[in-house]
Design an enzyme around this catalytic site. Structure first.
Site, PDB file in Angstrom:
ATOM      1  N   TRP A 449      -4.393   5.845   3.696  1.00  0.00           N
ATOM      2  CA  TRP A 449      -3.979   4.637   3.022  1.00  0.00           C
ATOM      3  C   TRP A 449      -5.175   3.592   2.663  1.00  0.00           C
ATOM      4  O   TRP A 449      -5.277   3.252   1.457  1.00  0.00           O
ATOM      5  CB  TRP A 449      -2.851   3.570   4.143  1.00  0.00           C
ATOM      6  CG  TRP A 449      -2.265   2.790   3.174  1.00  0.00           C
ATOM      7  CD1 TRP A 449      -1.118   2.914   2.582  1.00  0.00           C
ATOM      8  CD2 TRP A 449      -2.828   1.447   2.590  1.00  0.00           C
ATOM      9  NE1 TRP A 449      -0.859   1.788   2.107  1.00  0.00           N
ATOM     10  CE2 TRP A 449      -1.412   0.791   1.839  1.00  0.00           C
ATOM     11  CE3 TRP A 449      -4.018   0.802   2.800  1.00  0.00           C
ATOM     12  CZ2 TRP A 449      -1.546  -0.391   1.242  1.00  0.00           C
ATOM     13  CZ3 TRP A 449      -3.987  -0.570   1.997  1.00  0.00           C
ATOM     14  CH2 TRP A 449      -2.958  -1.105   1.468  1.00  0.00           C
ATOM     15  N   TYR A 453      -6.602   2.754  -0.829  1.00  0.00           N
ATOM     16  CA  TYR A 453      -6.544   1.231  -1.278  1.00  0.00           C
ATOM     17  C   TYR A 453      -8.124   1.049  -1.837  1.00  0.00           C
ATOM     18  O   TYR A 453      -8.222   0.521  -2.773  1.00  0.00           O
ATOM     19  CB  TYR A 453      -6.360   0.303  -0.237  1.00  0.00           C
ATOM     20  CG  TYR A 453      -6.262  -1.195  -0.862  1.00  0.00           C
ATOM     21  CD1 TYR A 453      -5.318  -1.615  -1.486  1.00  0.00           C
ATOM     22  CD2 TYR A 453      -7.345  -1.770  -0.111  1.00  0.00           C
ATOM     23  CE1 TYR A 453      -5.559  -2.795  -1.847  1.00  0.00           C
ATOM     24  CE2 TYR A 453      -7.567  -3.215  -0.315  1.00  0.00           C
ATOM     25  CZ  TYR A 453      -6.706  -3.619  -1.209  1.00  0.00           C
ATOM     26  OH  TYR A 453      -6.603  -4.950  -1.624  1.00  0.00           O
ATOM     27  N   ASP A 469       3.150   2.963   1.481  1.00  0.00           N
ATOM     28  CA  ASP A 469       3.158   1.731   1.570  1.00  0.00           C
ATOM     29  C   ASP A 469       4.441   1.206   1.765  1.00  0.00           C
ATOM     30  O   ASP A 469       5.386   1.722   1.115  1.00  0.00           O
ATOM     31  CB  ASP A 469       2.435   1.142   0.442  1.00  0.00           C
ATOM     32  CG  ASP A 469       2.408  -0.508   0.568  1.00  0.00           C
ATOM     33  OD1 ASP A 469       1.353  -1.120   1.295  1.00  0.00           O
ATOM     34  OD2 ASP A 469       3.258  -1.244   0.090  1.00  0.00           O
TER      35      ASP A 469
END
Length: 587
Positions: A449, A453, A469
């Site tokens: 993640w 990002y 998410d």
């Protein structure tokens, strides 16, 4: 957008005056010797008198000069370079960032892993101009901005724009604009100045030296318009930045049309300040830069454009996402929604790690303490802006005990800083996206993640979907779709190559349930199987920033919900106590 068009289709775009193609294709008129943007208001030339070019540099190389009416050199950048991750796309982003002026063609070639000869051949074959010609076109544009918006002596402008000599500067300006530098200044357009409202709002703002120069501006200060392709959702864009503004480095003031985003900048030749505010019309944003050295102007402008995602084509995004019945209402509700990038990829990577397992407000507090401890003080503070964000070199030498965060996260941050400072990790505009993402995931404390990002914000990759998410999953479930990772990623396949924008639309749609995306409230945290909403965390509460996690932090977590979550979505999974799944509040 332009890759599947032939010359006849390009000519139809010119006949219709379609502004969507400004910056994507340039038309040279053989009967006049000028080149224009497709939306030029002049009489449409005959088909047999037109030639088409992919870049302004290619048109200049063919002997055409810029039109004085439509000013094609000032068109928004091509959205193609936001999408492409190949060597040509990487090279174009590096040239726009000023790599040729700072390092030469040899430095540019080394950055992308090609020889100078190979790189020149690739660029000429695809863009009609080599790296020197492309950099020359950018220098000419920077020179024009300085000539028209400042009272600087021409000699200073020449070197600030990157020219090696006064003669080269004069010859280039005459060749590109068919006017001498002095004649360009005489023709200075009133539209290059900010509106009275913006000028009055900034009357008390001093530049880095705190002195006032010609025209009422401080030395080293330039005010200009950043063109874009409308529409643009300015409220959501500035709200996204306001929620994450780091004390001492960023601030957002005002509301509505008077809203202004301000921040400090780390630039190749020094530091600077930037103020960004909505334009009078939806086709531009006002930008006011105060720089220690004006050699950084071109680089600063490009980084501000990437921050606000100004080169995207919102119609192309809406065409793909709006065709999906699930996203169509969201796209219609927020026309022109942008995917904010960042002015400094290293900074957003550090902030992504700082924001792991804490609320957005607590992450801002910790980042503010890092700025106070390791950031470079500005030569002259401007309001709430007092420091530049710490560079990787500043953080690489810090011991984990010095950092205001749990030990495991501190080790992850120093490992990232060491990789950036030592050259083992490149997050710059010329980075290989896939290679850099893999290197990020190999670092301790950075999971999928967090790496994705960073890829979304630092690289501006338009095709990143954060399927794990929590905010994305909640919105999908509320809209009647399965929210599990596999189902979400399957649904997102049809949204390519704009999955980053789909993620932002889903975040924006989730915002009403958890507070406005542009509001000041921190995001509540939630555990995937059990929704949990702790009390809001105050940005001034030190305990929120320094509290130890309730379990040992992992090295490289590849679970469905990566604990290395940056402050992005409307909700995040909190720390859990051991394997029993006990939920703890983020104090």
């Amino acid at each position: 957008m332009d890759g599947v068009m032939d010359d006849d289709q390009r000519y139809l775009a010119i006949r219709s005056g379609d502004a969507r193609f400004d910056g994507v294709v340039y038309v040279g008129v053989t009967s006049t010797g000028i080149y224009c943007r497709p939306s030029c208001p002049a009489v449409t030339p005959k088909r047999e008198n037109t030639r088409f070019f992919p870049t302004a540099a290619a048109a200049q190389r063919a002997g055409f000069r810029a039109c004085k009416r439509c000013r094609p050199d000032a068109a928004p950048g091509s959205p193609e370079w936001n999408v492409r991750a190949d060597v040509v796309g990487r090279s174009m982003r590096l040239i726009a960032d000023g790599a040729v002026d700072r390092e030469g063609v040899s430095g540019l070639a080394a950055r992308v892993g090609y020889s100078e000869r190979q790189l020149n051949r690739l660029l000429v074959a695809e863009l009609g101009a080599g790296p020197l010609a492309l950099a020359r076109a950018q220098r000419a544009q920077t020179a024009r901005v300085l000539i028209e918006t400042t009272g600087m002596p021409m000699g200073d402008i020449a070197f600030a724009a990157g020219f090696a000599s006064i003669r080269q500067f004069n010859d280039t300006v005459r060749e590109v604009f068919a006017l001498s530098p002095t004649e360009l200044r005489r023709r200075r357009s009133a539209r290059s100045r900010p509106p009275a409202r913006a000028a009055e709002a900034r009357a008390g703002s001093a530049g880095p030296a705190g002195r006032v120069g010609p025209g009422g501006e401080a030395p080293g200060t330039v005010t200009l318009r950043l063109p874009l392709r409308p529409p643009i959702d300015v409220d959501h864009l500035f709200g996204f930045l306001a929620l994450r503004a780091v004390p001492g480095v960023e601030e957002v003031t005002g509301t509505g049309a008077a809203r202004t985003y301000r921040r400090s900048l780390n630039l190749p030749h020094g530091t600077g300040l930037v103020e960004l505010s909505p334009g009078d019309t939806p086709d531009h944003v006002w930008c006011r830069l105060c720089l220690e050295l004006l050699q950084d102007l071109g680089t600063a402008v490009q980084r501000c454009r990437r921050l606000l995602d100004l080169d995207t084509d919102p119609h192309a995004v809406a065409e793909v996402l709006g065709a999906d019945p699930l996203l169509a209402p969201l796209v219609a509700a927020r026309p022109g929604l942008r995917a904010p990038g960042h002015v400094d990829p290293a900074e957003i990577a550090v902030r992504a790690i700082v924001g792991q397992q804490v609320s957005v407000a607590a992450a801002r507090t910790v980042a503010g303490r890092l700025v106070e401890r390791f950031g470079k003080p500005l030569t002259a503070a401007s309001g709430a802006l007092t420091h530049a964000f710490p560079r990787p070199d500043d953080l690489a030498g810090a011991s984990p005990e010095e950092l205001p965060m749990p030990r495991g996260r501190a080790r992850a941050l120093t490992a990232l800083a060491e990789a950036l400072a030592g050259g083992g990790l490149d997050l710059g505009p010329g980075a290989d996206w896939d290679d850099a993402t893999a290197r990020l995931r190999a670092l301790p404390g950075i999971g999928p993640w967090t790496a994705d990002y960073i890829r979304m914000r630092a690289f501006g990759d338009p095709d990143v979907f954060l399927g794990t998410d929590l905010g994305v999953r909640r919105t999908l479930e509320r809209l009647g779709r399965p929210g599990d990772r596999r189902a979400a990623e399957h649904a997102a396949r049809s949204w390519s190559p704009w999955r980053t924008y789909a993620t932002h639309h889903l975040w924006a749609a989730a915002a009403p349930a958890a507070g406005s995306a542009s509001g000041p409230q921190p995001r509540p945290e939630a555990e995937p199987e059990r929704v949990f909403a702790p009390a809001p965390v105050s940005a001034s509460a030190p305990a929120a920033a320094t509290a130890k996690p309730t379990r040992k932090e992992p090295g490289n977590d590849s679970r469905q919900h990566d604990p290395g979550r940056a402050p992005a979505g409307p909700g995040r999974a909190p720390a859990r106590g051991g394997r029993g799944g006990r939920v703890h509040s983020a104090r």
